[in-house]
Design a protein around this motif. Structure first.
Motif, short mmCIF file in Angstrom:
data_model
loop_
_atom_site.label_atom_id
_atom_site.label_comp_id
_atom_site.label_asym_id
_atom_site.label_seq_id
_atom_site.Cartn_x
_atom_site.Cartn_y
_atom_site.Cartn_z
N LEU A 239 0.91 -1.27 0.06
CA LEU A 239 -0.03 0.07 0.08
C LEU A 239 0.90 1.39 0.01
O LEU A 239 0.72 2.10 -0.73
N ARG A 240 2.02 1.01 0.83
CA ARG A 240 2.82 2.51 0.96
C ARG A 240 3.36 2.55 -0.33
O ARG A 240 3.60 3.65 -1.00
N ALA A 241 3.97 1.60 -1.23
CA ALA A 241 4.63 1.65 -2.38
C ALA A 241 3.79 2.07 -3.51
O ALA A 241 4.15 3.08 -4.24
N GLU A 244 3.48 5.91 -2.69
CA GLU A 244 4.41 6.53 -3.37
C GLU A 244 4.67 6.61 -4.75
O GLU A 244 4.97 8.04 -5.22
N ARG A 245 4.27 5.68 -5.37
CA ARG A 245 4.40 5.82 -6.90
C ARG A 245 3.34 6.64 -7.34
O ARG A 245 3.37 7.63 -8.33
N GLN A 246 2.30 6.65 -6.93
CA GLN A 246 0.96 7.62 -7.26
C GLN A 246 1.21 8.90 -6.96
O GLN A 246 0.94 9.94 -7.75
N ALA A 247 2.01 9.20 -5.82
CA ALA A 247 2.31 10.59 -5.69
C ALA A 247 3.10 11.15 -6.45
O ALA A 247 2.88 12.36 -6.81
N ALA A 248 4.01 10.57 -6.76
CA ALA A 248 5.20 10.90 -7.86
C ALA A 248 4.49 11.05 -9.27
O ALA A 248 4.77 12.12 -9.70
N GLY A 272 2.00 2.33 -11.01
CA GLY A 272 2.36 3.61 -11.12
C GLY A 272 2.51 4.20 -12.71
O GLY A 272 2.88 5.33 -12.66
N GLU A 273 1.81 3.48 -13.43
CA GLU A 273 1.94 3.99 -14.80
C GLU A 273 0.59 4.75 -15.03
O GLU A 273 -0.30 4.40 -14.42
N ALA A 342 -1.09 10.09 5.01
CA ALA A 342 0.35 10.29 4.62
C ALA A 342 0.49 10.68 3.20
O ALA A 342 1.48 11.45 2.69
N PHE A 343 -0.57 10.50 2.56
CA PHE A 343 -0.66 10.71 0.88
C PHE A 343 -0.44 12.30 0.67
O PHE A 343 0.42 12.43 -0.17
N PRO A 344 -1.05 13.27 1.25
CA PRO A 344 -0.93 14.53 0.87
C PRO A 344 0.45 14.98 1.26
O PRO A 344 1.04 15.72 0.32
N GLU A 345 1.05 14.52 1.99
CA GLU A 345 2.30 14.98 2.21
C GLU A 345 3.42 14.24 1.40
O GLU A 345 4.42 15.02 0.95
N ARG A 346 3.34 13.01 1.03
CA ARG A 346 4.12 12.37 -0.04
C ARG A 346 3.90 13.19 -1.28
O ARG A 346 4.92 13.53 -1.93
N TYR A 347 2.59 13.68 -1.81
CA TYR A 347 2.46 14.32 -2.84
C TYR A 347 3.12 15.59 -2.71
O TYR A 347 3.69 16.06 -3.89
#
Ligand code: AMP
Ligand code: MG
Length: 508
Positions: A239-241, A244-248, A272-273, A342-347
């Motif tokens: 889930l974390r991975a 992270e890919r989606q945030a990037a 993440g594509e 944590a997603f908004p922070e990663r984004y």
């Protein structure tokens, strides 16, 4: 139907040598997750576009596939040796409402190959006929949207943004009935890191057994995050991975003004594509509320909403994983919530880095936040062209000609005030370093698939059978950062008012 271009040529021998070395892990490992199926035969396939560079990457026999064999294979008329075509099952939230069964209604996964870099890639058709998941649809695709997906995917790839890519586009020689009347049919061959989506997990969480869901998650981990195999909390780490890919990924979309248009959970990948170029479009004048899709009436998938929607989609993925996170339900929810929250922070982490690159802000200074926000405010207030504003800023960086930049803004004073602050930050002793300018140019494309260019190219191809504008546009977009003379028309916004009320449509 038998005596047709694609079928009259005996390509059986050639097929064996076309270079496909399939290794179909999905079909092998995930029995019960798909329906074995065959592509529909089409009457008169013509290979309109073949992606030689991508075919080379996939270690295919490029020369053999460029001829009649390519038309036969990429129309679905001739099955390459080793393919095990399947229609995959998935569910999905579409515009917020849950559909428990979607699935490949007009797609088929032929199989997987290992590319020359050792990466496993899916090869799939879109538009290859009805499947058990077709519901009311005809399983077909239309030429315009197929060429659009081809072009958009290649443009995104050239921009360095993770994406599925088109390997081939074939005109089928038959007409497909749509609201607008009969339209020329086509099949797209698509290459993806995988076609696992959030919706795949949703299907097995709601319809499958706990064992199936675990099998799916283990497969996803082995395929996309092999480093997590055997880790203590593999499903939480997955889930974390994905998060992270989606945030990037979304930060990259935002950085080039890309609006996906239909970020349903079945259109969000685990890899993440970027996937499913239906009603997507690039924004011209900067406005976070920009929406082009005709069916997105509420602006759910507006440009500026995309990070929030990605987080919403991740919450749906998290829900499917809960039973595997902990035996204790409260603990499972707490663990998943932490990742989703944590997603908004990663984004923001990725977007800030992107914006810094685009504005040439090296290192970190206290005034940066105000500078970044000030720039975006300026663009929005004056509805400046998003792409050109960043690009011309790079060109103006060395105290160079600022006329082009100024020309994008209706009121020059606020721009000049901002430029003075930016100059003080980036080039306090005069000119910015050439390396900085170069770096900014590499972060700010000059050529993007502008809506009016895309529409004109597709209209020529579909209505006049003239593929030249489409070829030219793809060629230009292959080097988006590289300014070339004679290409001003490809870097210019549409004439004022020409694209007012521009609407895009889903490829169905
Ligand atoms: P999309 O909006 O293309 O991501 O598609 C959403 C769902 O509708 C997927 O399950 C597709 O397989 C299905 N679908 C879209 N177009 C068609 C069609 N022409 N025939 C059958 N199914 C379709
Ligand atoms: Mg889709």
């Amino acid at each position: 139907m038998a005596d047709t271009v694609g079928m009259s040529t005996d390509t059986t021998e050639l097929t064996a040598t076309a270079g496909f070395r399939f290794d179909n892990s999905y079909a092998r490992a995930l029995d019960g997750f798909y329906a074995p199926w065959q592509a529909a035969q089409v009457p008169a396939p013509v290979l309109l576009k073949f992606n030689r560079a991508l075919a080379t990457e996939l270690a295919l026999d490029v020369d053999a596939l460029e001829g009649p064999l390519g038309a036969a294979v990429f129309s679905g008329n001739q099955l390459p040796q080793g393919a095990t075509p399947i229609a995959q099952a998935y569910a999905g939230h579409q515009f917020g409402g849950f559909s428990p069964q979607l699935g490949d209604g007009r797609a088929l996964l032929l199989g997987e190959v290992i590319d020359i870099h050792g990466q496993r890639r899916d090869i799939a058709f879109k538009g290859s006929g009805r499947t058990p998941f077709s519901r009311g649809g005809d399983g077909k695709a239309v030429l315009g949207p197929v060429l659009r997906e081809y072009l958009m995917g290649e443009a995104m790839h050239a921009l360095g943004i993770p994406t599925t890519r088109a390997l081939a586009a074939v005109a089928t020689g038959e007409h497909v009935l749509r609201e607008a009347g009969p339209l020329p049919g086509a099949v797209l061959t698509r290459v993806a890191a995988s076609h696992l989506r959030v919706g795949t997990f949703q299907f097995f969480a709601t319809r499958g057994t706990p064992e199936q869901l675990k099998t799916l998650a283990d497969y996803a981990i082995a395929r996309h995050d092999p480093a997590l195999v055997g880790s203590e909390q593999p499903y939480l780490a997955l889930l974390r991975a994905v998060s992270e890919r989606q945030a990037a990924l979304i930060a990259r979309w935002i950085g080039v003004g890309f609006i996906h248009g239909v970020m349903n959970t079945d259109n969000m990948t685990i890899s993440g594509e970027t996937i499913d170029y239906g009603p997507c479009a690039f924004m011209d004048a900067y406005d976070p509320a920009t929406v082009f899709s005709s069916i997105d009436r509420q602006g759910r998938y507006a440009y500026g909403n995309q990070p929030g929607i990605a987080q919403w989609n991740l919450a749906r993925l998290a829900e499917t994983l809960l039973p595997m996170l902990s035996e204790d339900a409260d603990t499972a929810v707490a663990l998943a919530t932490e990742v989703v929250n944590a997603f908004p922070e990663r984004y923001q982490h990725h977007w800030q880095a992107e914006l810094r690159r685009k504005l040439g802000l090296q290192g970190e200074e206290p005034q940066d936040e105000a500078l970044m926000n000030g720039w975006l405010d300026l663009l929005q207030t004056q509805r400046a062209d998003f792409t050109l504003a960043f690009r011309h800023l790079s060109d103006a960086a060395v105290g160079g000609d600022r006329a082009a930049l100024r020309g994008l803004f209706s009121e020059p004073e606020p721009l000049d005030a901002w430029l003075a602050r930016w100059q003080a930050r980036c080039a306090p002793t005069g000119d910015a370093a050439p390396e900085l300018v170069e770096q900014m140019r590499l972060a700010n494309p000059l050529y993007i698939p502008r809506n009016h260019l895309v529409e004109a190219a597709l209209a020529a191809a579909v209505e006049q059978g003239d593929q030249a504008p489409f070829e030219r546009l793809i060629t230009v977009l292959q080097r988006p950062f590289d300014a070339r003379s004679g290409l001003d028309a490809f870097a210019s916004p549409a004439p004022a008012g020409a694209m007012a009320g521009y609407r895009t449509f889903c490829g169905t």
